[in-house]
Design a protein around this motif. Structure first.
Motif, mmCIF file in Angstrom:
data_model
loop_
_atom_site.group_PDB
_atom_site.id
_atom_site.type_symbol
_atom_site.label_atom_id
_atom_site.label_comp_id
_atom_site.label_asym_id
_atom_site.label_seq_id
_atom_site.Cartn_x
_atom_site.Cartn_y
_atom_site.Cartn_z
ATOM 1 N N ALA A 161 0.814 -1.262 -0.095
ATOM 2 C CA ALA A 161 0.041 -0.038 0.035
ATOM 3 C C ALA A 161 0.831 1.403 0.182
ATOM 4 C CB ALA A 161 -0.805 0.016 1.116
ATOM 5 N N ALA A 162 1.839 1.229 0.891
ATOM 6 C CA ALA A 162 2.743 2.420 0.691
ATOM 7 C C ALA A 162 3.592 2.874 -0.596
ATOM 8 C CB ALA A 162 3.912 2.169 2.059
ATOM 9 N N GLU A 163 4.020 1.486 -1.079
ATOM 10 C CA GLU A 163 4.632 1.790 -2.530
ATOM 11 C C GLU A 163 3.580 1.900 -3.368
ATOM 12 O OE1 GLU A 163 6.767 -1.962 -0.695
ATOM 13 O OE2 GLU A 163 4.865 -0.789 -0.382
ATOM 14 N N ALA A 164 2.422 1.721 -3.189
ATOM 15 C CA ALA A 164 1.354 2.142 -4.161
ATOM 16 C C ALA A 164 1.206 3.806 -4.338
ATOM 17 C CB ALA A 164 -0.035 1.613 -3.985
ATOM 18 N N ILE A 165 1.241 4.201 -3.128
ATOM 19 C CA ILE A 165 1.224 5.606 -2.872
ATOM 20 C C ILE A 165 2.175 6.267 -3.498
ATOM 21 C CG2 ILE A 165 1.284 7.773 -1.278
ATOM 22 C CD1 ILE A 165 -0.096 5.547 0.889
ATOM 23 N N CYS A 166 3.524 6.022 -3.314
ATOM 24 C CA CYS A 166 4.694 6.527 -4.213
ATOM 25 C C CYS A 166 4.623 6.159 -5.623
ATOM 26 C CB CYS A 166 6.091 5.921 -3.839
ATOM 27 S SG CYS A 166 6.250 6.109 -1.909
ATOM 28 N N LEU A 167 4.030 5.177 -6.037
ATOM 29 C CA LEU A 167 3.856 4.922 -7.530
ATOM 30 C C LEU A 167 2.785 5.732 -7.950
ATOM 31 C CD1 LEU A 167 4.717 2.891 -9.689
ATOM 32 C CD2 LEU A 167 2.787 1.521 -9.068
ATOM 33 N N LEU A 184 -3.426 1.294 4.072
ATOM 34 C CA LEU A 184 -2.216 1.526 5.031
ATOM 35 C C LEU A 184 -2.417 1.861 6.503
ATOM 36 C CD1 LEU A 184 0.670 1.538 5.062
ATOM 37 C CD2 LEU A 184 1.100 3.825 4.514
ATOM 38 N N SER A 185 -3.756 2.731 6.475
ATOM 39 C CA SER A 185 -4.144 3.172 7.859
ATOM 40 C C SER A 185 -4.922 2.063 8.626
ATOM 41 C CB SER A 185 -5.257 4.384 7.944
ATOM 42 O OG SER A 185 -6.437 3.668 7.145
ATOM 43 N N ILE A 186 -5.230 1.183 8.199
ATOM 44 C CA ILE A 186 -6.097 -0.019 8.609
ATOM 45 C C ILE A 186 -4.999 -1.181 9.277
ATOM 46 C CG2 ILE A 186 -7.169 -2.045 8.523
ATOM 47 C CD1 ILE A 186 -8.792 -0.314 6.198
ATOM 48 N N MET A 187 -3.608 -1.237 8.547
ATOM 49 C CA MET A 187 -2.742 -1.950 9.235
ATOM 50 C C MET A 187 -2.054 -1.628 10.490
ATOM 51 S SD MET A 187 -0.952 -3.539 5.690
ATOM 52 C CE MET A 187 -0.604 -1.878 4.754
ATOM 53 N N SER A 198 6.600 1.003 6.200
ATOM 54 C CA SER A 198 6.021 2.060 5.424
ATOM 55 C C SER A 198 6.547 3.592 5.328
ATOM 56 C CB SER A 198 4.555 2.260 5.701
ATOM 57 O OG SER A 198 3.556 1.060 5.104
ATOM 58 N N HIS A 199 7.124 3.663 6.833
ATOM 59 C CA HIS A 199 7.704 5.021 6.723
ATOM 60 C C HIS A 199 9.228 5.262 5.754
ATOM 61 C CE1 HIS A 199 9.811 2.393 9.623
ATOM 62 N NE2 HIS A 199 10.906 3.249 9.575
ATOM 63 N N LEU A 200 9.581 4.049 5.502
ATOM 64 C CA LEU A 200 10.810 4.182 4.576
ATOM 65 C C LEU A 200 10.652 4.389 3.221
ATOM 66 C CD1 LEU A 200 12.601 1.100 5.959
ATOM 67 C CD2 LEU A 200 12.970 3.196 6.687
ATOM 68 N N HIS A 201 9.121 4.174 2.755
ATOM 69 C CA HIS A 201 8.908 4.423 1.418
ATOM 70 C C HIS A 201 8.065 5.969 1.226
ATOM 71 C CE1 HIS A 201 9.470 0.310 0.343
ATOM 72 N NE2 HIS A 201 8.836 -0.175 1.513
ATOM 73 N N LEU A 202 7.301 6.154 2.145
ATOM 74 C CA LEU A 202 6.449 7.451 2.196
ATOM 75 C C LEU A 202 7.222 8.784 1.989
ATOM 76 C CD1 LEU A 202 3.344 6.809 4.322
ATOM 77 C CD2 LEU A 202 3.471 6.543 1.756
ATOM 78 N N SER A 203 6.955 9.659 1.462
ATOM 79 C CA SER A 203 7.658 11.146 1.347
ATOM 80 C C SER A 203 7.134 11.576 2.650
ATOM 81 C CB SER A 203 7.428 11.947 0.172
ATOM 82 O OG SER A 203 5.947 12.084 0.189
ATOM 83 N N PRO A 204 7.804 12.683 3.189
ATOM 84 C CA PRO A 204 7.484 13.476 4.314
ATOM 85 C C PRO A 204 6.048 13.965 4.395
ATOM 86 C CG PRO A 204 9.606 14.052 4.014
ATOM 87 C CD PRO A 204 9.263 13.161 2.881
ATOM 88 N N ILE A 211 -0.751 10.218 8.641
ATOM 89 C CA ILE A 211 -1.084 10.436 10.102
ATOM 90 C C ILE A 211 -2.112 11.270 10.398
ATOM 91 C CG2 ILE A 211 -0.132 11.488 12.244
ATOM 92 C CD1 ILE A 211 2.914 10.857 10.939
ATOM 93 N N VAL A 212 -2.255 12.197 9.598
ATOM 94 C CA VAL A 212 -3.603 13.162 9.753
ATOM 95 C C VAL A 212 -4.849 12.333 9.564
ATOM 96 C CG1 VAL A 212 -4.890 15.172 8.706
ATOM 97 C CG2 VAL A 212 -2.347 15.353 9.196
#
Length: 316
Positions: A161-167, A184-187, A198-204, A211-212
């Protein structure tokens, strides 16, 4: 012109050392791959130190390559075995193997189990080189896993899911963002599930959106459990005091997260189950209250579905 890829690959084997015919050398150690190395190929693609001798005609599905190959080629262009070399230094071998399989082995490509890396490679290169048919295939696969209708999201949405956000950001596929953020929020990251890294994949900025959004979802669940959901302009589904208390107690029990599960409350899915299968264990005293509670559940689903993109700051 159609090429018998299986036959060509069986009868053509690249020499141990490549034959360079120019001193413009951009890569001294390209490794020639027996897969996708055709005896009648007329162009060599070089990626990450590996190379494939393929057919220009196969590259014509790309608007970018079609335009490039129509231009006059410089006389001193680097060649391998008489074929011009195109070095693609920004691409990956894995992504190109996806595209070459799609070009030459369509039946195998269509019948394979579609994994995330295949979708990612296909969407990256089809987007970069403007390959319309492959982009259509890859976006369709992404939409199946991260659908725009969040009520159709399944467990397949959780891995990557996190990689999908970046993609989605990289390849301009914003339609999959709500589902990928929601998945991602459910996991639970503490359960070493897919979300744990996931924090390693997501941009700041996307980490902040995540988080919000998760905080908003927690507030949304609290509002449902406490009755704060009956806001001005919302769904008017009154229950008598006794049925109201019974329904709140039942919701609190039914929406309680399982501490042993790698997933938190999948609120949208739980509400859908209630709407379709009823509310086992809940007995309301009045038929009218029962009807209104079912209407309330339907309202919860619609409200949450509409709110999720806004919660993750994807929509104003």
């Amino acid at each position: 012109m159609m090429h018998n890829s299986d036959e060509d690959m069986q009868t053509s084997h690249p020499p141990a050392k490549r034959q360079r015919t120019s001193h413009r050398g951009t890569s001294e150690s390209l490794i020639e791959q027996s897969q996708f190395w055709f005896s009648d190929g007329d162009i060599v693609i070089g990626v990450e130190g590996q190379s494939w001798k393929i057919h220009r005609s196969k590259l014509m599905c790309s608007v970018i390559f079609a335009d490039m190959l129509e231009l006059p080629q410089p006389a001193d262009i680097e060649r391998i075995h008489g074929c011009p070399l195109v070095s693609l230094s920004q691409d990956s071998v894995d992504d190109w193997l996806v595209v070459l399989t799609w070009m030459y082995q369509r039946e195998k490509f269509n019948n394979q189990t579609v994994v995330f890396d295949t979708m990612a490679g296909a969407i990256r290169l089809s987007n970069k080189y403007d390959i319309a048919d492959l982009r259509q295939w890859s976006t369709r696969q992404l939409f199946l896993r991260w659908p725009q209708d969040l009520t159709k999201m399944t467990f397949a949405a959780f891995p990557h899911a996190a990689e999908a956000i970046c993609l989605a950001r990289e390849c301009n596929v914003p339609e999959i963002l709500p589902a990928s953020f929601y998945a991602l929020s459910i996991m639970r990251w503490t359960h070493l599930a897919d979300g744990g890294q996931s924090h390693l994949h997501l941009s700041p900025s996307d980490l902040r959106c995540f988080i919000v959004g998760r905080e908003h979802l927690q507030d949304h669940l609290y509002a449902i459990l406490t009755g704060a959901d009956e806001r001005s302009g919302g769904h008017s589904t009154p229950l008598c005091p006794g049925c109201e208390n019974a329904s709140r107690t039942w919701l609190g029990s039914s929406l309680k997260p399982d501490a042993s599960s790698p997933y938190g409350v999948w609120l949208l899915r739980s509400l859908q189950v209630f709407a379709v299968n009823g509310c086992p264990g809940l007995s309301l005293h009045h038929a009218r209250c029962d009807v209104n509670f079912r209407l309330r559940i339907s309202g919860f689903i619609q409200d949450l579905h509409d709110a999720i993109p806004r919660y993750f700051m994807l929509r104003a």
